[in-house]
Design a protein around this motif. Structure first.
Motif, PDB file in Angstrom:
ATOM      1  N   ASP A 250      42.286  49.149  38.550  1.00  0.00           N
ATOM      2  CA  ASP A 250      42.287  47.997  39.443  1.00  0.00           C
ATOM      3  C   ASP A 250      41.304  48.215  40.595  1.00  0.00           C
ATOM      4  O   ASP A 250      40.572  47.302  41.001  1.00  0.00           O
ATOM      5  CB  ASP A 250      43.701  47.781  39.978  1.00  0.00           C
ATOM      6  CG  ASP A 250      43.871  46.434  40.665  1.00  0.00           C
ATOM      7  OD1 ASP A 250      43.212  45.465  40.253  1.00  0.00           O
ATOM      8  OD2 ASP A 250      44.657  46.357  41.626  1.00  0.00           O
ATOM      9  N   ILE A 251      41.264  49.435  41.112  1.00  0.00           N
ATOM     10  CA  ILE A 251      40.380  49.744  42.238  1.00  0.00           C
ATOM     11  C   ILE A 251      38.910  49.660  41.838  1.00  0.00           C
ATOM     12  O   ILE A 251      38.065  49.197  42.614  1.00  0.00           O
ATOM     13  CB  ILE A 251      40.716  51.143  42.810  1.00  0.00           C
ATOM     14  CG1 ILE A 251      42.060  51.104  43.537  1.00  0.00           C
ATOM     15  CG2 ILE A 251      39.617  51.632  43.745  1.00  0.00           C
ATOM     16  CD1 ILE A 251      42.588  52.469  43.926  1.00  0.00           C
ATOM     17  N   VAL A 252      38.585  50.086  40.623  1.00  0.00           N
ATOM     18  CA  VAL A 252      37.163  50.123  40.238  1.00  0.00           C
ATOM     19  C   VAL A 252      36.687  48.853  39.537  1.00  0.00           C
ATOM     20  O   VAL A 252      35.492  48.557  39.560  1.00  0.00           O
ATOM     21  CB  VAL A 252      36.839  51.361  39.365  1.00  0.00           C
ATOM     22  CG1 VAL A 252      37.163  52.646  40.099  1.00  0.00           C
ATOM     23  CG2 VAL A 252      37.559  51.315  38.031  1.00  0.00           C
ATOM     24  N   SER A 253      37.611  48.081  38.915  1.00  0.00           N
ATOM     25  CA  SER A 253      37.118  46.912  38.177  1.00  0.00           C
ATOM     26  C   SER A 253      38.073  45.736  38.165  1.00  0.00           C
ATOM     27  O   SER A 253      37.778  44.727  37.522  1.00  0.00           O
ATOM     28  CB  SER A 253      36.803  47.306  36.722  1.00  0.00           C
ATOM     29  OG  SER A 253      37.973  47.738  36.043  1.00  0.00           O
ATOM     30  N   GLY A 254      39.217  45.822  38.845  1.00  0.00           N
ATOM     31  CA  GLY A 254      40.170  44.730  38.861  1.00  0.00           C
ATOM     32  C   GLY A 254      40.029  43.864  40.101  1.00  0.00           C
ATOM     33  O   GLY A 254      39.025  43.902  40.819  1.00  0.00           O
ATOM     34  N   ALA A 255      41.078  43.082  40.370  1.00  0.00           N
ATOM     35  CA  ALA A 255      41.048  42.217  41.550  1.00  0.00           C
ATOM     36  C   ALA A 255      40.901  43.026  42.832  1.00  0.00           C
ATOM     37  O   ALA A 255      40.290  42.562  43.807  1.00  0.00           O
ATOM     38  CB  ALA A 255      42.326  41.377  41.590  1.00  0.00           C
ATOM     39  N   ALA A 256      41.439  44.252  42.825  1.00  0.00           N
ATOM     40  CA  ALA A 256      41.331  45.099  44.021  1.00  0.00           C
ATOM     41  C   ALA A 256      39.902  45.520  44.303  1.00  0.00           C
ATOM     42  O   ALA A 256      39.599  45.988  45.409  1.00  0.00           O
ATOM     43  CB  ALA A 256      42.216  46.337  43.860  1.00  0.00           C
TER      44      ALA A 256
END
Length: 963
Positions: free
Chosen positions: A687-693
């Motif tokens: 999530d941190i590298v490619s999601g909404a985050a």
């Protein structure tokens, strides 16, 4: 019984280590293409030309309906039933613009012929039941006295329309291919689908699904004659001979002079710089090998890398970026060639068009380096030998590539074996005048369309308004008799959906029929003793003349704030300069050095909740290219440069804008990662590298790239990370036939490492469970709920794996797809992340879907499930574990098992627990982890004015507010 198929040709294909055989049935006109090889994976497909002249989705809906019961298998959903009763490695059906294809594959002979029987009856003798038409196609529904639409295909296509490129492509085809089947939307336009009647659909099947129209294709270690005998017995002997000519898509007329049009595409905000321009040419027939390869050479020569004339002109314009729709397109019967730019302001449209045209004129005068064209032909040879399987078996990919040639009456042997033509082209491109002539012919081609692309933030509002107006008009005109009919049909359909599946007539594979032992993993070899600082693991594989290398760095010790930057490094480094080469020269050099190279940054979760992270650079090519492959990898790692600030700014702008323009298409992934991130450190990483985050980082990155100081900061951060990465002792996976892997590994000259062992990964803090509705404008939703679960190494894992399949097969498929109208609905257990999820895909509902998720848990705990249902779920888990890998994929699988700490004993324990799983064990695991667990919910929400099921609305564009 003897086959009446006659062999009309055969050719040995050395590059494929196979023989292509072509047969025809003189009585019916049916054709059979067989790719004979020693591959254990046996592949079948049957294809029919489907050439609709309206956009009501009849070909697409027929594809769905054909798999909903047939004469000898009058089961409500034999396709989905066979997915759980078979060890098939692939099962699906595809509707293209001019054909419909029904493929499957299996490694088990009994299973293969079981599936063949079902597929033949489904396609040639479907029941085409009216209630199934209402479920899969479209129907009226009444809610609070108001009419609405429902249907699986209807909702699937609403999701498909999210893609701006699809809208652009359709707009181009409507004009360029006017008067042909390509002018209409083969999948179905939701505004037109309600015009289709059940009788129209039945008539379409009668006219298109006949042996005279059919092409059968098979591949693998099976007998063509045995397949033909079953086709004869189950199909040809039961149908009258027709011998009608095969339907072909119409040919579009050539134009005396170029034309122009305007196409509006969906946009979240319609910012001023979201316009575009496309120039599209109609070429010759795609089944003509000369047309095909000449267009391929044009695409490679003009667009192949950053030094190519048109690509260079687009990337160095100082405005805009290359369009996602560029290059050759052999989908239609006539080849199409696209050139275009996006990210333009309206005044820049003409500038961009002139810039592309000037680059073409220059290419016609100056040509391109012969080496770039030679590399393009080398890539074709590489693809001929490549055995890797992506989302489908390699042999099936080859059959699907050859299918259009066969259906369009081309030379099918050339579709499999083009070596002689490659030799001819190698001689032709040695003369620079050859390529120049191709460009000049393109410039002189009057069948050319120039399209102005206009972003439309109201795209879906306008479509919604049209739909609502039609429904309101229909509601006002509704008679009591019609209202009663709609209500009765809804009740009848619901009753139909409640009927037991009655799968007894279908063949099946039982747990006792599969091996009790897992397929042995490839053993890791001993490291080479003479490979410098790197740890080189040489693998001997049946590589078909290809060699592979992957240099992996364990970057577990990098801080959390470094993760998005490492992802950025992976995204950018192969588009930047190397050593004394600027990005243009480096891009051309990379293309010459190897046909395939790739980078990635991924992570592995371990029991206890810690991560290990790996950044890797991989390349592969023909055995003869070892020196080039080694040089590509070695120099790319040792001499990467980050000082081309203008290039960095362009790449970052392109990347961020693509992310923002694709919010709706990525909504399903964003929802899944957001839902699972609080429960799994691996999902949190993703999530941190490619999601909404990651969207906030993208916005900040875009802002930094707009100033010299910001670009200097980006360049410095990337360079510092790069130096830290290459200082780590890498592990090298080197694979090839015989000693090829070892030989290639020894040729590498990697940077001298300084750290033998990586540091421990940072500990992630706990975050709250989610209840988020991620919003971008769309006509559909994706709903996800996740629960913490044991990892594969822990107790209860096998039971939850089987529970997920049982829940999908017996509960969610009916509730979410058949009744709810979502295109997909499933449960899934992941032993690598320790999570269990339930999800819907392209879903018209939201609150009702989350209610169905809760009901599914209760029903699994209290409902009645037969031993057969349990065994079907077990088979679904086993076939996922037994899917065959290509030789090089086996190398990656072995390395992945080592990284996860999974040995043969653990694999055996898990498999045994799956095969012996009981309903009691399933219920215990479901009660422990799901019923008594805490849910983490996240959905992609297309329309926040409707009931959002108590979700906290999060504007995806707002997450990247600095963009």
């Amino acid at each position: 019984m003897t086959t009446t198929f006659e062999k009309i040709g055969s050719r040995v294909i050395p590059a494929l280590q196979a023989t292509v055989e072509e047969y025809i049935s003189p009585r019916t006109g049916a054709r059979h293409i067989h790719l004979a090889s020693d591959q254990a994976e046996k592949v079948f497909l049957v294809a029919f030309p489907t050439v609709p002249d309206v956009s009501d989705g009849r070909a697409h809906i027929l594809e769905h309906l054909s798999l909903c019961g047939s004469q000898r298998y009058p089961v409500r959903d034999p396709f989905f039933a066979m997915m759980r009763r078979s060890t098939a490695t692939f099962m699906n059906a595809f509707t293209y613009a001019d054909r419909t294809v029904y493929p499957f594959s299996s490694t088990d002979s009994k299973d293969f012929y079981n599936l063949l029987d079902v597929y033949l009856d489904a396609t040639f003798f479907p029941n085409l039941d009216y209630l199934n038409f209402l479920q899969e196609g479209w129907r009226y529904v009444l809610k609070d006295g108001k009419l609405g639409y429902q249907g699986v295909v209807f909702n699937e296509m609403k999701g498909a329309f999210n893609d701006p490129i699809r809208a652009l492509y359709s707009g181009i085809e409507n004009t360029l291919l006017a008067g042909t089947t390509y002018e209409v939307e083969s999948g179905g336009d939701p505004l037109v689908i309600p015009e289709l009647t059940h009788q129209m659909l039945k008539d379409f099947h009668a006219s298109h699904y006949h042996p005279s129209q059919a092409v059968f294709m098979t591949a693998g270690d099976i007998s063509a004659v045995d397949v033909q005998l079953q086709i004869e017995d189950k199909v040809l002997s039961k149908l009258p001979a027709l011998n009608a000519p095969r339907m072909l898509p119409e040919l579009a007329a050539a134009w005396p002079e170029p034309k122009s049009n305007e196409v509006r595409i969906p946009s979240q905000t319609a910012k001023p710089d979201e316009h575009g321009v496309q120039i599209t040419w109609l070429m010759g027939e795609s089944s003509d090998i000369d047309v095909y390869f000449n267009t391929y050479l044009l695409s490679s020569g003009l667009l192949g890398d950053s030094s190519s004339p048109v690509m260079k002109a687009m990337e160095s314009a100082g405005f805009g970026r290359p369009s996602a729709l560029n290059g050759q397109d052999n989908g239609p019967r006539q080849m199409i060639f696209h050139l275009g730019m996006e990210g333009l302001t309206e005044p820049q449209i003409d500038l961009a068009r002139d810039r592309i045209w000037t680059a073409l004129e220059r290419a016609a005068e100056e040509g391109v380096p012969t080496e770039s064209l030679q590399a393009a032909l080398r890539d074709v040879r590489y693809s001929q030998r490549d055995t890797a399987s992506g989302r489908m078996p390699n042999a099936l990919s080859r059959l699907l590539n050859a299918l259009p040639v066969s259906m369009r009456d081309g030379d099918v042997f050339l579709a499999f074996d083009n070596e002689a033509h490659l030799v001819k082209l190698e001689q032709a491109i040695a003369d620079p005048a050859y390529f120049k002539g191709l460009v000049r012919k393109l410039l002189d081609n009057p069948t050319r369309l120039t399209t102005r692309v206009v972003p439309d933030a109201d795209y879906f509002k306008k479509r919604d308004a049209i739909e609502e107006a039609r429904l309101e008009e229909r509601t006002r005109a509704l008679t009591d008799l019609e209202r009663a009919r709609i209500e009765k049909e809804s009740a009848d359909l619901e009753a139909h959906q409640q009927l037991p599946s009655n799968s007894d007539v279908l063949p099946r594979i039982r747990p006792a029929d599969v091996s009790a032992e897992p397929r042995a993993a490839l053993p890791l070899p001993s490291p080479l003793g003479d490979a410098g600082d790197a740890i080189v693991l040489p693998f001997e594989i049946a590589s078909n003349g290809l060699s592979y290398v992957r240099v992996s760095y364990d970057v577990s010790g990098f801080a959390v704030e470094d993760w998005p930057w490492l992802r950025l490094w992976v995204d950018l480094v192969t588009q930047l300069g190397v050593g004394d080469m600027d990005y243009e020269d480096a891009d051309a050099w990379r293309q010459r050095m190897a046909p395939s190279y790739d980078l990635n940054f991924d992570a592995t979760q371990h029991p206890g909740g810690h991560l290990s992270m790996e950044l890797w650079f991989a390349a592969s090519g023909l055995r003869e290219e070892h020196e080039n492959i080694a040089q590509l990898v070695s120099r790319s790692l040792a001499e990467a440069r980050f000082d081309e600030h203008e290039r960095l700014a362009f790449l970052i702008d392109s990347q961020v804008q693509d992310r923002l323009n694709g919010l709706a298409q990525s909504g399903n992934r964003y929802a899944m990662l957001t839902s699972a991130a609080p429960l799994s450190v691996l999902r949190r990483f993703e999530d941190i590298v490619s999601g909404a985050a990651s969207l906030a980082f993208q916005g900040e990155l875009l802002e930094l790239s707009k100033t010299p100081e910001g670009l200097a900061h980006i360049a410095g951060r990337l360079n510092a990370l790069h130096r830290r990465v290459i200082a780590i002792t890498p592990t090298v996976l080197a694979a090839g036939a015989g000693t090829d892997g070892a030989d290639l590994g020894r040729l590498l000259k990697l940077p001298a490492s300084q750290a033998a062992m990586p540091a421990v990964a940072p500990k992630l803090g706990t975050i709250a469970l989610e209840n988020a509705g991620l919003h971008a404008v769309s006509q559909i939703n994706h709903c996800v709920v996740s629960y913490r679960a044991p990892m594969m190494q822990e107790d209860g894992a096998a039971a939850l794996a089987v529970a997920a399949e049982l829940m999908t097969n017996q509960l969610l498929h009916v509730a979410l797809r058949e009744k709810g109208g979502a295109y997909g609905g499933n449960a899934g257990y992941n032993g690598g992340t320790g999570t269990f999820l339930m999800a819907s895909y392209r879903d018209p509902r939201l609150a009702e879907t989350y209610a169905d998720f809760d009901t599914a848990i209760d029903d699994l705990l209290t409902g009645e499930f037969s031993q057969e249902m349990l065994e079907e779920a077990i088979i679904c888990v086993i076939k996922g574990m037994d899917k065959p890998n290509s030789p090089y994929d086996q190398v990656l699988h072995a390395w992945g098992l080592k990284r996860r700490g999974i040995d043969q004993a653990l694999r055996q324990r898990f498999r045994t627990e799956v095969l012996t799983c009981s309903l009691e064990q399933i219920r215990t695991a479901v009660r422990t982890w799901l019923k008594n667990g805490e849910p983490s919910r996240a959905a992609f929400v297309g329309d926040v004015t409707k009931d959002v099921a108590g979700l906290r609305v999060v504007d995806l564009l707002g997450l990247a507010k600095k963009a």
